[in-house]
Scaffold this motif. Structure first.
Motif, PDB file in Angstrom:
ATOM      1  N   SER A  29       0.823  -1.209   0.000  1.00 41.51           N
ATOM      2  CA  SER A  29       0.000   0.000   0.000  1.00 41.51           C
ATOM      3  C   SER A  29       0.857   1.259   0.000  1.00 41.51           C
ATOM      4  O   SER A  29       0.535   2.246  -0.657  1.00 41.51           O
ATOM      5  CB  SER A  29      -0.939   0.002   1.209  1.00 41.51           C
ATOM      6  OG  SER A  29      -0.235   0.219   2.422  1.00 41.51           O
ATOM      7  N   TYR A  33      -0.387   2.220  -3.515  1.00 44.05           N
ATOM      8  CA  TYR A  33      -1.670   2.866  -3.204  1.00 44.05           C
ATOM      9  C   TYR A  33      -1.471   4.303  -2.730  1.00 44.05           C
ATOM     10  O   TYR A  33      -2.060   5.237  -3.262  1.00 44.05           O
ATOM     11  CB  TYR A  33      -2.418   2.050  -2.152  1.00 44.05           C
ATOM     12  CG  TYR A  33      -3.876   2.425  -1.990  1.00 44.05           C
ATOM     13  CD1 TYR A  33      -4.834   1.920  -2.851  1.00 44.05           C
ATOM     14  CD2 TYR A  33      -4.290   3.277  -0.968  1.00 44.05           C
ATOM     15  CE1 TYR A  33      -6.184   2.250  -2.702  1.00 44.05           C
ATOM     16  CE2 TYR A  33      -5.622   3.616  -0.809  1.00 44.05           C
ATOM     17  CZ  TYR A  33      -6.566   3.099  -1.682  1.00 44.05           C
ATOM     18  OH  TYR A  33      -7.894   3.435  -1.545  1.00 44.05           O
ATOM     19  N   TYR A  34      -0.607   4.471  -1.710  1.00 45.59           N
ATOM     20  CA  TYR A  34      -0.353   5.812  -1.188  1.00 45.59           C
ATOM     21  C   TYR A  34       0.813   6.506  -1.898  1.00 45.59           C
ATOM     22  O   TYR A  34       1.006   7.702  -1.728  1.00 45.59           O
ATOM     23  CB  TYR A  34      -0.077   5.743   0.317  1.00 45.59           C
ATOM     24  CG  TYR A  34      -1.226   5.143   1.087  1.00 45.59           C
ATOM     25  CD1 TYR A  34      -2.462   5.783   1.149  1.00 45.59           C
ATOM     26  CD2 TYR A  34      -1.091   3.922   1.746  1.00 45.59           C
ATOM     27  CE1 TYR A  34      -3.524   5.234   1.852  1.00 45.59           C
ATOM     28  CE2 TYR A  34      -2.145   3.364   2.449  1.00 45.59           C
ATOM     29  CZ  TYR A  34      -3.364   4.023   2.496  1.00 45.59           C
ATOM     30  OH  TYR A  34      -4.408   3.474   3.184  1.00 45.59           O
ATOM     31  N   GLU A 246      -9.353  -1.036   1.653  1.00 47.41           N
ATOM     32  CA  GLU A 246      -8.127  -0.516   2.275  1.00 47.41           C
ATOM     33  C   GLU A 246      -7.715  -1.378   3.470  1.00 47.41           C
ATOM     34  O   GLU A 246      -7.324  -0.871   4.526  1.00 47.41           O
ATOM     35  CB  GLU A 246      -8.296   0.949   2.687  1.00 47.41           C
ATOM     36  CG  GLU A 246      -8.480   1.885   1.503  1.00 47.41           C
ATOM     37  CD  GLU A 246      -8.451   3.356   1.880  1.00 47.41           C
ATOM     38  OE1 GLU A 246      -7.481   3.777   2.549  1.00 47.41           O
ATOM     39  OE2 GLU A 246      -9.390   4.078   1.518  1.00 47.41           O
TER      40      GLU A 246
END
Length: 264
Positions: A29, A33-34, A246
């Protein structure tokens, strides 16, 4: 031929992305993702990339029946490795410095060449693929394709086609690792879907070269069936559900931990 840039920039899955999520979804992530900046550059990534480049150079030379010496192959590794090291920042070397890693890599390239089976025909090297992930009914399990690259395609003495993937490792693999490894499933699925390779007749082989004082090459052949593909597709669906929620969890036992670029 490397994976086209257009494939890399578009949303996609790959074996490495799926493996990263399964090993530590929190690290995944941070990266995908981030989109956080990594704290350092992984030496393993640089070393493995340089070794793969040298192995590909050997394979292409053999395909083209171009003569070369072991020293030339070793020099090719050094050029790739040292260039990347000197153009990168925040590399963590640990117990092995730049010169030590270069010396080890050269001996590993020499070992690979010395143990290269002369009765195997190189069909191609560095072969990109891009396949949609669909189940046995033809229903997509993801709107993103799976992309990747076969390190090597060969024809064995008995006429069997094999996909070969080079691995560098600290030690030899356990005997049953190849039969369980997720990459073979992903790549044989791609071979079946894109290259029309019959999974019942296509071999996947890991050629593992050890990062030791005296390197060794051990070959681990394995095969997959359609049941393995359906399980893989279910995993992709579960991963996408977790991402939408998430649900990113740390895995302190992951092999990524020792060189985690998001340790802080």
């Amino acid at each position: 031929m490397p994976i086209p840039e257009s494939h890399m920039k578009a949303p996609h899955w790959s074996y490495s992305r799926l493996s990263s999520f399964l090993n530590c979804s929190l690290q995944w992530s941070f990266h995908y993702y981030y989109r956080l900046e990594p704290e350092h550059k992984s030496l393993n990534l640089i070393f493995g990339g340089a070794f793969h480049s040298a192995a590909t150079w050997i394979a292409v030379s053999k395909k083209e029946r171009r003569s070369f010496t072991a020293a030339e192959a070793e020099d090719f590794f050094s050029e790739c490795f040292l260039k990347e090291c000197r153009s990168s920042e925040n590399i963590t070397f640990g117990d092995c410095d730049e010169n030590g890693c270069d010396t080890m890599g050269r001996s590993m390239v020499a070992c690979l060449l010395e143990n290269w089976p002369e009765d195997e025909i190189v069909i191609d090297a560095s072969v990109p693929f891009r396949v949609m992930l669909t189940d046995y009914r033809g229903i997509p399990v993801s709107d993103k394709p799976c992309i990747g690259e076969f390190d090597l395609l060969i024809r064995l003495p008995d006429g069997t086609t094999a996909i070969v993937d080079w691995k560098t490792a600290a030690r030899k693999w356990p005997a049953d690792k190849a039969s369980k490894d997720f990459q073979a499933t992903c790549y044989l699925y791609a071979g079946w879907r894109e290259k029309r390779m019959n999974p019942e007749e296509t071999l996947f082989r890991y050629d593992v070269i050890t990062k030791t004082a005296k390197p060794s090459v051990t070959r681990y052949p394995t095969m997959r069936k359609h049941d393995h593909f359906q399980r893989m597709l279910r995993i992709v669906g579960a991963v996408e559900n977790a991402i939408r929620a998430e649900a990113f969890l740390p895995n302190p036992a992951s092999f990524f931990c020792s060189d985690c670029v998001y340790a802080a």
